[in-house]
Write a protein that holds these residues in place. Structure first.
Motif, PDB file in Angstrom:
ATOM      1  N   ILE A   8       0.834  -1.197   0.000  1.00 48.67           N
ATOM      2  CA  ILE A   8       0.000   0.000   0.000  1.00 48.67           C
ATOM      3  C   ILE A   8       0.872   1.251   0.000  1.00 48.67           C
ATOM      4  O   ILE A   8       0.598   2.224  -0.719  1.00 48.67           O
ATOM      5  N   GLY A   9       1.939   1.232   0.794  1.00 48.45           N
ATOM      6  CA  GLY A   9       2.840   2.371   0.843  1.00 48.45           C
ATOM      7  C   GLY A   9       3.444   2.676  -0.513  1.00 48.45           C
ATOM      8  O   GLY A   9       3.627   3.850  -0.880  1.00 48.45           O
ATOM      9  N   HIS A  10       3.756   1.630  -1.280  1.00 47.72           N
ATOM     10  CA  HIS A  10       4.314   1.798  -2.625  1.00 47.72           C
ATOM     11  C   HIS A  10       3.289   2.439  -3.558  1.00 47.72           C
ATOM     12  O   HIS A  10       3.613   3.369  -4.303  1.00 47.72           O
ATOM     13  N   VAL A  39       1.720  10.096  -4.506  1.00 43.14           N
ATOM     14  CA  VAL A  39       2.560  11.224  -4.118  1.00 43.14           C
ATOM     15  C   VAL A  39       3.294  11.772  -5.347  1.00 43.14           C
ATOM     16  O   VAL A  39       3.397  12.988  -5.537  1.00 43.14           O
ATOM     17  N   GLN A  40       3.785  10.878  -6.204  1.00 39.39           N
ATOM     18  CA  GLN A  40       4.413  11.319  -7.448  1.00 39.39           C
ATOM     19  C   GLN A  40       3.433  12.137  -8.288  1.00 39.39           C
ATOM     20  O   GLN A  40       3.803  13.150  -8.887  1.00 39.39           O
ATOM     21  N   ASP A  41       2.192  11.686  -8.330  1.00 39.35           N
ATOM     22  CA  ASP A  41       1.168  12.404  -9.077  1.00 39.35           C
ATOM     23  C   ASP A  41       0.919  13.774  -8.462  1.00 39.35           C
ATOM     24  O   ASP A  41       0.807  14.786  -9.166  1.00 39.35           O
ATOM     25  N   GLU A  42       0.849  13.837  -7.139  1.00 38.32           N
ATOM     26  CA  GLU A  42       0.633  15.092  -6.432  1.00 38.32           C
ATOM     27  C   GLU A  42       1.777  16.083  -6.687  1.00 38.32           C
ATOM     28  O   GLU A  42       1.564  17.293  -6.756  1.00 38.32           O
ATOM     29  N   LEU A  43       2.979  15.559  -6.818  1.00 39.17           N
ATOM     30  CA  LEU A  43       4.154  16.404  -7.015  1.00 39.17           C
ATOM     31  C   LEU A  43       4.385  16.780  -8.480  1.00 39.17           C
ATOM     32  O   LEU A  43       5.313  17.519  -8.796  1.00 39.17           O
ATOM     33  N   GLY A  44       3.571  16.250  -9.389  1.00 39.63           N
ATOM     34  CA  GLY A  44       3.712  16.546 -10.805  1.00 39.63           C
ATOM     35  C   GLY A  44       4.718  15.672 -11.528  1.00 39.63           C
ATOM     36  O   GLY A  44       4.970  15.858 -12.719  1.00 39.63           O
ATOM     37  N   LEU A  99      13.346   4.378 -17.579  1.00 42.03           N
ATOM     38  CA  LEU A  99      12.639   5.457 -16.894  1.00 42.03           C
ATOM     39  C   LEU A  99      11.627   4.891 -15.900  1.00 42.03           C
ATOM     40  O   LEU A  99      11.486   5.407 -14.783  1.00 42.03           O
ATOM     41  N   SER A 100      10.927   3.820 -16.304  1.00 41.96           N
ATOM     42  CA  SER A 100       9.959   3.182 -15.410  1.00 41.96           C
ATOM     43  C   SER A 100      10.632   2.659 -14.151  1.00 41.96           C
ATOM     44  O   SER A 100      10.059   2.719 -13.057  1.00 41.96           O
ATOM     45  N   VAL A 101      11.848   2.140 -14.293  1.00 51.41           N
ATOM     46  CA  VAL A 101      12.580   1.650 -13.123  1.00 51.41           C
ATOM     47  C   VAL A 101      12.786   2.781 -12.123  1.00 51.41           C
ATOM     48  O   VAL A 101      12.588   2.606 -10.904  1.00 51.41           O
ATOM     49  N   ARG A 102      13.154   3.949 -12.610  1.00 47.43           N
ATOM     50  CA  ARG A 102      13.371   5.081 -11.709  1.00 47.43           C
ATOM     51  C   ARG A 102      12.062   5.517 -11.043  1.00 47.43           C
ATOM     52  O   ARG A 102      12.047   5.915  -9.872  1.00 47.43           O
ATOM     53  N   VAL A 103      10.950   5.446 -11.786  1.00 53.75           N
ATOM     54  CA  VAL A 103       9.640   5.766 -11.209  1.00 53.75           C
ATOM     55  C   VAL A 103       9.310   4.795 -10.075  1.00 53.75           C
ATOM     56  O   VAL A 103       8.889   5.198  -8.987  1.00 53.75           O
ATOM     57  N   GLU A 104       9.498   3.508 -10.347  1.00 51.94           N
ATOM     58  CA  GLU A 104       9.125   2.494  -9.367  1.00 51.94           C
ATOM     59  C   GLU A 104      10.031   2.522  -8.136  1.00 51.94           C
ATOM     60  O   GLU A 104       9.563   2.354  -7.000  1.00 51.94           O
ATOM     61  N   LEU A 105      11.307   2.740  -8.338  1.00 54.71           N
ATOM     62  CA  LEU A 105      12.225   2.800  -7.206  1.00 54.71           C
ATOM     63  C   LEU A 105      11.933   4.027  -6.338  1.00 54.71           C
ATOM     64  O   LEU A 105      12.077   3.976  -5.112  1.00 54.71           O
ATOM     65  N   GLN A 106      11.508   5.109  -6.954  1.00 49.57           N
ATOM     66  CA  GLN A 106      11.132   6.272  -6.148  1.00 49.57           C
ATOM     67  C   GLN A 106       9.885   5.964  -5.320  1.00 49.57           C
ATOM     68  O   GLN A 106       9.787   6.383  -4.150  1.00 49.57           O
ATOM     69  N   ALA A 107       8.945   5.228  -5.891  1.00 43.92           N
ATOM     70  CA  ALA A 107       7.756   4.833  -5.120  1.00 43.92           C
ATOM     71  C   ALA A 107       8.156   3.935  -3.952  1.00 43.92           C
ATOM     72  O   ALA A 107       7.565   4.015  -2.864  1.00 43.92           O
ATOM     73  N   ASP A 108       9.134   3.059  -4.167  1.00 48.94           N
ATOM     74  CA  ASP A 108       9.655   2.246  -3.060  1.00 48.94           C
ATOM     75  C   ASP A 108      10.249   3.139  -1.972  1.00 48.94           C
ATOM     76  O   ASP A 108      10.051   2.918  -0.774  1.00 48.94           O
ATOM     77  N   CYS A 109      11.009   4.157  -2.384  1.00 48.88           N
ATOM     78  CA  CYS A 109      11.630   5.077  -1.442  1.00 48.88           C
ATOM     79  C   CYS A 109      10.568   5.858  -0.676  1.00 48.88           C
ATOM     80  O   CYS A 109      10.672   6.048   0.551  1.00 48.88           O
ATOM     81  N   PHE A 110       9.537   6.310  -1.370  1.00 47.13           N
ATOM     82  CA  PHE A 110       8.439   7.019  -0.703  1.00 47.13           C
ATOM     83  C   PHE A 110       7.736   6.104   0.302  1.00 47.13           C
ATOM     84  O   PHE A 110       7.290   6.563   1.354  1.00 47.13           O
ATOM     85  N   LYS A 151      13.787  14.177  -0.128  1.00 45.75           N
ATOM     86  CA  LYS A 151      14.950  14.527  -0.941  1.00 45.75           C
ATOM     87  C   LYS A 151      15.862  13.328  -1.164  1.00 45.75           C
ATOM     88  O   LYS A 151      16.604  13.290  -2.157  1.00 45.75           O
ATOM     89  N   ALA A 152      15.820  12.365  -0.249  1.00 37.79           N
ATOM     90  CA  ALA A 152      16.648  11.165  -0.397  1.00 37.79           C
ATOM     91  C   ALA A 152      16.129  10.239  -1.485  1.00 37.79           C
ATOM     92  O   ALA A 152      16.778   9.238  -1.811  1.00 37.79           O
ATOM     93  N   CYS A 153      14.974  10.567  -2.049  1.00 37.92           N
ATOM     94  CA  CYS A 153      14.309   9.685  -3.020  1.00 37.92           C
ATOM     95  C   CYS A 153      14.441  10.172  -4.460  1.00 37.92           C
ATOM     96  O   CYS A 153      13.625   9.818  -5.319  1.00 37.92           O
TER      97      CYS A 153
END
Length: 292
Positions: A168-170, A176-181, A201-212, A282-284
């Motif tokens: 769920i957090g992912h 959150v990515q959507d909220e941030l644009g 590019l998708s990998v970077r999107v998904e890894l950021q969601a993991d970080c969030f 910022k770490a994400c």
């Protein structure tokens, strides 16, 4: 994970009684075997893949599909423990992200979380349980067939309540990515990229969601003290089990890095922990990272 007794979210829609309007199949039921489902997951349709691509393909189009008329949603039954669990987790994400956005001088608009079975029409097209949980930016909702948790535990070898909470957090991380644009910027780039570049590019999107998801875990632990070391280990184990390399190996296929859409097991673990240990958005910055 000591979640019992915590406040629940009011943003959960229960469409498991047919209100979702879709047919399809239930995980573990007839029609499509579990093995075939897991192989489908290897193709990238697990755990937050951009539904603008996959759902559009399933519905026969290239983009968002109009949402079909549905019966009014209702709250889950009070005695449904699984639904109560996801409601508590969702409420925790709401509390954390609302506070983090406020500190940054912004307003957080929480997503809805939709419980469904088998298949459901969404703002991004027809959602299928075989895709695993997903977030649809077109209607700003997280969708989950709770049968996915059986696959996570029994087929992918990732038990534990915090492993489920990490799911769920992912997905909320994608919101959150959507909220941030971020989502709009990424989608605008996809059409100009080759398949390999789009996958990267998708990998970077998904890894950021993991970080969030890790950032949420950090602050929820600060406020609730509801996690033990084994809970964090269960999330790390889940991250390992759903890495692209691990999924390809589990399906008996060759590991093809160019086809990765979510990142390796090691990368998913690294970025979750980057968020969890720092508690910092910022770490994400996976987009600015030279090494993932």
């Amino acid at each position: 994970m000591r979640w019992e007794g915590n406040a629940e979210s009011d943003n959960v829609e229960d469409r498991r009684d047919g209100g979702g309007g879709g047919g399809g199949f239930g995980i573990g039921g007839g029609g499509l075997g579990i093995g075939a489902i897991v192989i489908a997951l290897v193709g990238g349709a697990i755990f937050g893949i951009n539904p603008m691509t996959i759902l559009g393909m399933l519905s026969g189009g290239g983009g968002p599909a109009p949402v079909q008329q549905q019966a009014p949603a209702h709250a889950p039954p009070a005695n449904d423990e699984a639904a109560k669990f996801v409601s508590v987790v969702l409420r925790s994400t709401e509390d954390v992200w609302t506070q983090l956005f406020q500190k940054a001088g912004a307003t957080y608009h929480p997503p809805k979380l939709v419980l469904f079975r088998g298949a459901i029409p969404t703002g991004c097209g027809q959602g299928q349980a075989a895709m695993g949980p997903f977030y649809c930016p077109a209607d700003q909702k997280v969708y989950i067939d709770l049968g996915f948790y059986d696959i996570l535990r029994n087929r992918l070898g990732a038990p534990g309540e915090f492993a489920q909470a990490y799911v769920i957090g992912h997905e909320v991380g994608h919101h959150v990515q959507d909220e941030l644009g971020i989502t709009r910027k990424v989608d605008a780039q996809r059409g100009r990229l080759s398949e390999a570049q789009a996958n990267a590019l998708s990998v970077r999107v998904e890894l950021q969601a993991d970080c969030f998801a890790g950032v949420w875990g950090h602050w929820s632990q600060q406020s609730k003290q509801w996690l033990d070391p084994q809970d964090i280990q269960s999330a790390m184990n889940a991250a390992a089990k759903i890495g692209d390399d691990a999924l390809q190996r589990s399906a008996g296929r060759a590991v093809v890095p160019e086809s990765f859409t979510h990142g390796t097991s090691a990368q998913r673990q690294h970025w979750f922990m980057a968020g969890y240990q720092s508690g910092s958005v910022k770490a994400c910055d996976t987009f600015g990272a030279r090494e993932l």
